[in-house]
Design a protein around this motif. Structure first.
Motif, PDB file in Angstrom:
ATOM      1  N   GLY A   1      37.896  18.271 -16.157  1.00 37.98           N
ATOM      2  CA  GLY A   1      39.115  17.933 -15.431  1.00 37.98           C
ATOM      3  C   GLY A   1      38.822  17.062 -14.223  1.00 37.98           C
ATOM      4  O   GLY A   1      39.544  16.099 -13.936  1.00 37.98           O
ATOM      5  N   ALA A   2      37.739  17.388 -13.507  1.00 39.46           N
ATOM      6  CA  ALA A   2      37.348  16.590 -12.335  1.00 39.46           C
ATOM      7  C   ALA A   2      36.906  15.192 -12.747  1.00 39.46           C
ATOM      8  O   ALA A   2      37.233  14.201 -12.078  1.00 39.46           O
ATOM      9  CB  ALA A   2      36.234  17.302 -11.582  1.00 39.46           C
ATOM     10  N   LEU A   3      36.180  15.090 -13.854  1.00 42.13           N
ATOM     11  CA  LEU A   3      35.754  13.783 -14.347  1.00 42.13           C
ATOM     12  C   LEU A   3      36.957  12.919 -14.698  1.00 42.13           C
ATOM     13  O   LEU A   3      37.022  11.734 -14.347  1.00 42.13           O
ATOM     14  CB  LEU A   3      34.848  13.951 -15.569  1.00 42.13           C
ATOM     15  N   ALA A   4      37.915  13.522 -15.390  1.00 39.80           N
ATOM     16  CA  ALA A   4      39.096  12.767 -15.806  1.00 39.80           C
ATOM     17  C   ALA A   4      39.923  12.334 -14.600  1.00 39.80           C
ATOM     18  O   ALA A   4      40.422  11.203 -14.549  1.00 39.80           O
ATOM     19  CB  ALA A   4      39.940  13.617 -16.755  1.00 39.80           C
ATOM     20  N   ARG A   5      40.036  13.226 -13.626  1.00 36.53           N
ATOM     21  CA  ARG A   5      40.873  12.921 -12.460  1.00 36.53           C
ATOM     22  C   ARG A   5      40.310  11.787 -11.618  1.00 36.53           C
ATOM     23  O   ARG A   5      41.073  11.024 -11.001  1.00 36.53           O
ATOM     24  CB  ARG A   5      41.035  14.171 -11.609  1.00 36.53           C
ATOM     25  N   THR A   6      38.992  11.671 -11.566  1.00 37.01           N
ATOM     26  CA  THR A   6      38.373  10.666 -10.691  1.00 37.01           C
ATOM     27  C   THR A   6      37.868   9.443 -11.450  1.00 37.01           C
ATOM     28  O   THR A   6      37.284   8.540 -10.840  1.00 37.01           O
ATOM     29  CB  THR A   6      37.196  11.283  -9.910  1.00 37.01           C
ATOM     30  N   ALA A   7      38.077   9.408 -12.746  1.00 32.41           N
ATOM     31  CA  ALA A   7      37.485   8.342 -13.578  1.00 32.41           C
ATOM     32  C   ALA A   7      37.898   6.943 -13.129  1.00 32.41           C
ATOM     33  O   ALA A   7      37.116   5.996 -13.240  1.00 32.41           O
ATOM     34  CB  ALA A   7      37.867   8.555 -15.041  1.00 32.41           C
ATOM     35  N   GLY A   8      39.104   6.796 -12.611  1.00 31.77           N
ATOM     36  CA  GLY A   8      39.590   5.478 -12.220  1.00 31.77           C
ATOM     37  C   GLY A   8      39.262   5.088 -10.796  1.00 31.77           C
ATOM     38  O   GLY A   8      39.622   3.980 -10.359  1.00 31.77           O
ATOM     39  N   ASN A   9      38.571   5.957 -10.063  1.00 31.56           N
ATOM     40  CA  ASN A   9      38.265   5.663  -8.669  1.00 31.56           C
ATOM     41  C   ASN A   9      37.172   4.607  -8.560  1.00 31.56           C
ATOM     42  O   ASN A   9      36.259   4.546  -9.386  1.00 31.56           O
ATOM     43  CB  ASN A   9      37.830   6.934  -7.940  1.00 31.56           C
ATOM     44  N   SER A  10      37.252   3.784  -7.535  1.00 26.90           N
ATOM     45  CA  SER A  10      36.323   2.654  -7.399  1.00 26.90           C
ATOM     46  C   SER A  10      35.472   2.737  -6.134  1.00 26.90           C
ATOM     47  O   SER A  10      34.790   1.773  -5.783  1.00 26.90           O
ATOM     48  CB  SER A  10      37.103   1.335  -7.396  1.00 26.90           C
ATOM     49  N   GLY A  11      35.506   3.886  -5.452  1.00 23.13           N
ATOM     50  CA  GLY A  11      34.668   4.043  -4.269  1.00 23.13           C
ATOM     51  C   GLY A  11      33.283   4.526  -4.647  1.00 23.13           C
ATOM     52  O   GLY A  11      32.767   4.218  -5.727  1.00 23.13           O
ATOM     53  N   THR A  12      32.667   5.307  -3.776  1.00 18.79           N
ATOM     54  CA  THR A  12      31.332   5.844  -4.045  1.00 18.79           C
ATOM     55  C   THR A  12      31.336   6.692  -5.308  1.00 18.79           C
ATOM     56  O   THR A  12      32.242   7.497  -5.525  1.00 18.79           O
ATOM     57  CB  THR A  12      30.857   6.700  -2.860  1.00 18.79           C
ATOM     58  N   THR A  13      30.327   6.505  -6.151  1.00 16.52           N
ATOM     59  CA  THR A  13      30.142   7.382  -7.306  1.00 16.52           C
ATOM     60  C   THR A  13      29.226   8.526  -6.898  1.00 16.52           C
ATOM     61  O   THR A  13      28.122   8.308  -6.402  1.00 16.52           O
ATOM     62  CB  THR A  13      29.514   6.633  -8.495  1.00 16.52           C
ATOM     63  N   LEU A  14      29.713   9.750  -7.081  1.00 16.44           N
ATOM     64  CA  LEU A  14      28.907  10.945  -6.859  1.00 16.44           C
ATOM     65  C   LEU A  14      28.406  11.410  -8.219  1.00 16.44           C
ATOM     66  O   LEU A  14      29.169  11.929  -9.026  1.00 16.44           O
ATOM     67  CB  LEU A  14      29.731  12.042  -6.185  1.00 16.44           C
ATOM     68  N   ALA A  15      27.130  11.166  -8.485  1.00 15.63           N
ATOM     69  CA  ALA A  15      26.526  11.598  -9.745  1.00 15.63           C
ATOM     70  C   ALA A  15      25.793  12.911  -9.500  1.00 15.63           C
ATOM     71  O   ALA A  15      24.906  12.989  -8.644  1.00 15.63           O
ATOM     72  CB  ALA A  15      25.561  10.544 -10.264  1.00 15.63           C
ATOM     73  N   VAL A  16      26.188  13.945 -10.221  1.00 14.14           N
ATOM     74  CA  VAL A  16      25.597  15.268 -10.043  1.00 14.14           C
ATOM     75  C   VAL A  16      24.764  15.593 -11.275  1.00 14.14           C
ATOM     76  O   VAL A  16      25.265  15.543 -12.397  1.00 14.14           O
ATOM     77  CB  VAL A  16      26.682  16.338  -9.824  1.00 14.14           C
TER      78      VAL A  16
END
Length: 224
Positions: free
Chosen positions: A112-127
């Motif tokens: 759900g978190a991946l889908a919600r933020t998929a379109g964001n273009s700021g910093t990528t937080l890779a965990v």
């Protein structure tokens, strides 16, 4: 001076932080989550394109069941408590490793978190979750072979981090000086910084100091 685009951190020292204070190990992990919050906010404010955090390795399953369960609970709390803020700030969440090995409810939260933020273009937080670099390289090599050619370029194209900028700086906290099966391929020409600070004490000032240190280095990539 060269600005870093992609920084990775081995977040080490939660247990020692708690032990030094005669506190339960679980409290060290809780304070470690607070350090994650501070560092992600700092990465965004400092303009990093990508921040990769080593949260749970394939070897962490060998820890006591109680500790593993506590870590899973903290992951859930982190997603539930912080997703709104990060989504609003344009942070894109990415997972490297096999997170689908976790319990179904945690997998659902992650997806759900991946889908919600998929379109964001700021910093990528890779965990990095259930992640091991040797396994990642083996998977990438198999994928490259299926595609017909095994070269450094085709392997790199199939790594979990293929859509991220090249790794510039790898930081490990707590004074330990090893990579612990983290981003072995990606770190081939990355600068490395090993600091004595225990992870729960790490924050914006520490990240900025690390970036300043990186900016002062001359990167030669094997040349003169």
């Amino acid at each position: 001076m060269t600005a870093a685009r992609h920084v990775a951190i081995i977040m080490d020292g939660n247990g020692r932080w708690a032990k030094q204070r005669h506190l339960p190990r679980a409290l060290g992990h809780q304070r470690g989550v607070e350090a994650v919050r501070r560092t992600v906010r700092a990465a965004r404010d400092l303009g990093l394109e990508a921040l990769t955090l080593y949260a749970f390795s394939t070897e962490n399953w060998t820890r006591p069941e109680e500790e593993v369960s506590a870590l899973m609970g903290l992951m859930k709390k982190f997603i539930l408590a912080d997703l709104d803020e990060f989504a609003a700030a344009g942070v894109r969440l990415k997972i490297i490793g096999d997170y689908k090995a976790f319990a179904p409810d945690l997998v659902d939260l992650i997806e759900g978190a991946l889908a919600r933020t998929a379109g964001n273009s700021g910093t990528t937080l890779a965990v990095a979750l259930n992640y091991g670099s040797q396994d990642e390289i083996a998977r990438a090599a198999r994928a490259a072979a299926r595609a017909g050619e095994i070269t450094p370029e085709t392997i790199a194209a199939h790594l979990d981090t293929a859509d991220l900028p090249p790794l510039d700086l790898l930081i490990r906290t707590s004074g330990e000086v090893r990579l612990s099966n983290f981003l072995l391929w990606q770190a081939a020409y990355a600068e490395m910084l090993f600091v004595d600070t225990l992870w729960p004490d790490f924050g914006a000032d520490d990240l900025k100091a690390a970036l300043d240190h990186f900016a002062g280095r001359e990167r030669r990539y094997g040349g003169r």
